[in-house]
Design an enzyme around this catalytic site. Structure first.
Site, PDB file in Angstrom:
ATOM      1  N   ASN A 143      16.964  58.294  49.508  1.00  0.00           N
ATOM      2  CA  ASN A 143      16.417  57.410  50.438  1.00  0.00           C
ATOM      3  C   ASN A 143      17.200  56.979  51.459  1.00  0.00           C
ATOM      4  OD1 ASN A 143      15.438  55.066  51.572  1.00  0.00           O
ATOM      5  ND2 ASN A 143      16.059  53.553  49.755  1.00  0.00           N
ATOM      6  N   TRP A 144      16.737  57.642  52.680  1.00  0.00           N
ATOM      7  CA  TRP A 144      17.629  57.687  53.961  1.00  0.00           C
ATOM      8  C   TRP A 144      17.744  56.235  54.550  1.00  0.00           C
ATOM      9  CZ3 TRP A 144      16.115  63.025  56.819  1.00  0.00           C
ATOM     10  CH2 TRP A 144      16.649  63.962  55.882  1.00  0.00           C
ATOM     11  N   LYS A 145      16.896  55.407  54.167  1.00  0.00           N
ATOM     12  CA  LYS A 145      16.815  53.996  54.742  1.00  0.00           C
ATOM     13  C   LYS A 145      16.629  53.888  56.276  1.00  0.00           C
ATOM     14  CE  LYS A 145      19.792  52.444  50.810  1.00  0.00           C
ATOM     15  NZ  LYS A 145      20.352  51.434  50.085  1.00  0.00           N
ATOM     16  N   HIS A 148      11.033  48.806  46.898  1.00  0.00           N
ATOM     17  CA  HIS A 148      12.457  48.950  46.815  1.00  0.00           C
ATOM     18  C   HIS A 148      13.271  47.473  46.953  1.00  0.00           C
ATOM     19  CE1 HIS A 148      16.490  49.786  48.257  1.00  0.00           C
ATOM     20  NE2 HIS A 148      16.374  51.110  47.787  1.00  0.00           N
ATOM     21  N   GLY A 150      20.815  56.422  47.650  1.00  0.00           N
ATOM     22  CA  GLY A 150      21.050  56.072  48.903  1.00  0.00           C
ATOM     23  C   GLY A 150      21.938  56.645  49.851  1.00  0.00           C
ATOM     24  N   GLY A 151      22.928  55.798  49.873  1.00  0.00           N
ATOM     25  CA  GLY A 151      24.218  56.391  50.689  1.00  0.00           C
ATOM     26  C   GLY A 151      24.607  57.826  50.551  1.00  0.00           C
ATOM     27  N   SER A 211      24.309  53.384  43.672  1.00  0.00           N
ATOM     28  CA  SER A 211      25.677  54.118  43.844  1.00  0.00           C
ATOM     29  C   SER A 211      25.741  55.161  43.051  1.00  0.00           C
ATOM     30  CB  SER A 211      26.685  52.960  43.465  1.00  0.00           C
ATOM     31  OG  SER A 211      26.581  51.986  44.321  1.00  0.00           O
ATOM     32  N   GLY A 244      24.398  50.247  46.980  1.00  0.00           N
ATOM     33  CA  GLY A 244      25.185  50.331  48.288  1.00  0.00           C
ATOM     34  C   GLY A 244      26.330  49.254  47.850  1.00  0.00           C
ATOM     35  N   GLU A 298      16.530  50.353  39.468  1.00  0.00           N
ATOM     36  CA  GLU A 298      17.694  50.067  40.424  1.00  0.00           C
ATOM     37  C   GLU A 298      18.230  48.761  40.350  1.00  0.00           C
ATOM     38  OE1 GLU A 298      17.686  53.059  43.819  1.00  0.00           O
ATOM     39  OE2 GLU A 298      16.207  51.531  44.432  1.00  0.00           O
ATOM     40  N   GLU A 352      15.170  46.144  48.616  1.00  0.00           N
ATOM     41  CA  GLU A 352      15.519  45.750  50.079  1.00  0.00           C
ATOM     42  C   GLU A 352      14.207  45.454  50.472  1.00  0.00           C
ATOM     43  OE1 GLU A 352      17.472  49.285  51.557  1.00  0.00           O
ATOM     44  OE2 GLU A 352      19.195  48.626  50.019  1.00  0.00           O
TER      45      GLU A 352
HETATM   46  C1  PEP Z   1      18.920  53.122  47.238  1.00  0.00           C
HETATM   47  O1  PEP Z   1      18.933  53.030  48.370  1.00  0.00           O
HETATM   48  O2  PEP Z   1      17.856  53.066  46.543  1.00  0.00           O
HETATM   49  C2  PEP Z   1      20.044  53.247  46.558  1.00  0.00           C
HETATM   50  C3  PEP Z   1      20.519  53.350  45.413  1.00  0.00           C
HETATM   51  O3  PEP Z   1      21.443  53.233  47.437  1.00  0.00           O
HETATM   52  P1  PEP Z   1      22.892  53.591  46.995  1.00  0.00           P
HETATM   53  O4  PEP Z   1      22.766  54.851  46.593  1.00  0.00           O
HETATM   54  O5  PEP Z   1      23.633  53.799  48.576  1.00  0.00           O
HETATM   55  O6  PEP Z   1      23.304  52.680  46.075  1.00  0.00           O
END
Ligand code: PEP
Length: 249
Positions: A9-11, A95, A234-235, A213, A173, A167, A97
Site C-alpha cells: 500500500n503506497w498510500k 483501511h 505500507g512503509g 509494520s 506505521g 491491521e 486511515e
Molecule cells: C498499511 O498501510 O496498511 C500498513 C500496514 O502500513 P505499515 O506497514 O507502514 O505499518
C-alpha cells in the site's frame, strides 16, 4: 491450499514517474516468484501508467479505495468499473486511515466491497482495533463488529473475490508489530467467525493478511503462523528492495 498474497500500500506517496520507476525496479527482483500473489497499490493518478509498466509481469495492481456507485453526480469519487478499466485487479477497502480520517464506516465498507466484487475486483477488506480497544480487552468485539458489518449480505460464492486484512491500528506505521502469537490469535478468531457466519468451506479458503509494520526481518515469523496468509505492507513497500525481500520471504 491458500496462495499467499503480499500487497504493498503506497498510500499518498510517489509521483507517476516514481511509481513507474518503483515497479520497474521491483519486477526483476520478484520475477521468479510464482508462489506468492503480488499486488501494489499506487495513488489514483499513477494507476494507468503502473498498469502499463506491469503488463506481462507477475505483479498485480490495487486501488487504495473505491466508491460504490457505477457513475453519476458524485464529484471526486472513482467507481470500481473505472478502476478495472485502469488496470486494477484488486481494491483495498476500509483501511484504518480511511476509517480514521475520511469517515469510513462498516456500512460504507460493505457497500464498497459489494460494488468492487460486482465489478470483478478482488476486495481486500481491512479490519483492526485501536490501542485503546486492545487495552480495554475489546479487540475481538471490534473485529467481530467490523466483519459482520463489512461483509453483511455477501454471498458465499463471492468469497473467492474477498481477502481480509487484519491491521491493528496501533501497529500501522509505528514500527510496533503485533507479535506472531498476537497476530495468529486474531487471525484464528477471524477464521472461526467467518466459518460461523458463512460456512467452514468459505473460512478454510479465505486468505487473511496481516498488516502493521511488516518488514523483511519479521515477515517470516508471521508467515509461518497457520492462519496468516500474507501481508499488507505500507512503509516497507515503498522501496523495491525491502518489498521484494518481503515477497520472497
Ligand atoms: C498499511 O498501510 O496498511 C500498513 C500496514 O502500513 P505499515 O506497514 O507502514 O505499518
Amino acid at each position: 491450499m491458500r496462495k499467499p498474497l503480499i500487497a504493498g500500500n503506497w498510500k499518498l506517496f510517489k509521483t507517476i514517474a516514481e511509481s513507474v520507476a518503483l515497479v520497474d525496479e521491483l519486477k526483476p527482483l520478484v520475477a521468479g516468484n510464482q508462489s506468492v500473489e503480488i499486488v501494489v497499490a499506487p495513488v489514483f493518478t499513477a494507476l494507468c501508467r503502473v498498469s502499463n509498466a506491469i503488463k506481462g509481469s507477475n505483479i498485480n495492481m490495487a486501488s487504495q479505495d473505491c466508491y460504490w456507485e457505477e457513475e453519476g453526480a458524485f464529484t471526486g469519487e472513482v467507481a470500481p468499473k473505472l478502476l478495472k478499466d485502469a488496470g486494477c485487479s484488486h481494491a483495498i477497502i476500509g483501511h484504518s486511515e480511511r476509517r480514521q480520517y475520511f469517515g469510513e464506516t462498516d456500512l460504507t465498507v460493505n457497500k464498497k466491497t459489494k460494488a468492487a466484487i460486482a465489478a470483478g475486483l478482488c476486495a481486500i477488506v481491512c479490519v483492526g482495533e485501536s490501542l485503546a480497544e486492545r487495552e480495554s480487552d475489546r479487540t475481538f468485539n471490534v473485529i467481530e463488529t467490523q466483519i459482520k458489518g463489512g461483509l453483511d449480505g455477501i454471498a458465499e460464492e463471492a468469497f473467492s473475490k474477498i481477502v481480509i486484512a487484519y491491521e491493528p491500528v496501533w501497529a500501522i506505521g509505528t514500527g510496533k508489530t503485533a507479535s506472531d502469537a498476537q497476530a495468529q490469535e486474531v487471525h484464528a478468531f477471524i477464521r472461526q467467525l467467518v466459518a460461523r457466519l458463512f460456512g467452514q468451506e468459505v473460512a478454510d479458503a479465505l486468505r487473511i493478511l496481516y498488516g502493521g509494520s511488516v518488514k523483511p526481518d519479521n515477515v517470516k515469523g508471521l508467515m509461518t503462523q497457520p492462519d496468516i496468509d500474507g501481508a499488507l505492507v505500507g512503509g516497507a513497500s515503498l522501496k523495491a528492495e525491502s518489498f521484494a525481500a518481503i515477497v520472497n520471504f
